[in-house]
Scaffold this motif. Structure first.
Motif: not given
Length: 168
Positions: A127-132, A121-123, A85-89, A148-153
């Motif tokens: 993910y950058d904010g959460a990754r940071f 995320s739909g985009d 949500y808005y670049h973060g969790i 690891g970080i696992y994304t639905n993309h």
């Protein structure tokens, strides 16, 4: 292995939950606790510093965060799972993460060694904010081993989550 998953999704059948369920199915033999933080009464951090002055690591607020604190003491791995949500969790999960301050800073729980993140995320560029936060707060500051970080993309994300669980 004792694993604590903090689920920040309010959607009980959403993509974040699908990733968690895939992990649960593959994590046979491990003790996995999932906390759906959106269903809990967890208030934001007051920044009162009670936990680091008089509280000796105990938060002055007594809400559903107490359940997380108890599970965190025995957790060897933490998984943060959230929609973006808005670049973060999600905000609900952010409140819980902020409240970890009393239990994890400046010294992490003794048994906690590993961390992973499941993000939806739909985009693909969100993910950058959460990754940071993940890399700075958990991997860097707390020196947890990144699993690891696992994304639905990632088209193979569910297969990769199964492999993660199989290799613990």
């Amino acid at each position: 292995m004792n694993i604590l998953i903090l689920n920040g999704s309010p959607r009980p059948q959403g993509n974040t939950k699908k990733m968690i369920n895939t992990f649960l199915d593959a994590a046979e033999g491990h003790n996995v606790n999932v906390i759906d933080v959106c269903k809990k009464n967890i208030k934001g951090c007051l920044a009162c510093e009670h936990c680091h002055t008089q509280g000796k690591g105990s938060c002055v607020q007594k809400d559903d965060m107490q359940e997380i604190y108890t599970l965190l003491k025995d957790a060897e791995m933490l998984i943060i799972a959230s929609p973006i949500y808005y670049h973060g969790i999600s905000g609900q999960l952010k409140c819980a993460i902020d409240r970890l301050y009393s239990a994890a800073y400046p010294i992490k729980p003794e048994k906690l060694k590993k961390i992973a993140m499941f993000l939806s995320s739909g985009d693909n560029n969100m993910y950058d904010g959460a990754r940071f936060s993940y890399e700075g707060d958990f991997v860097g500051y707390l020196r947890l081993e990144s699993m690891g970080i696992y994304t639905n993309h990632d088209l193979n994300v569910l297969d990769k989550i199964k492999i993660l669980a199989d290799n613990l």
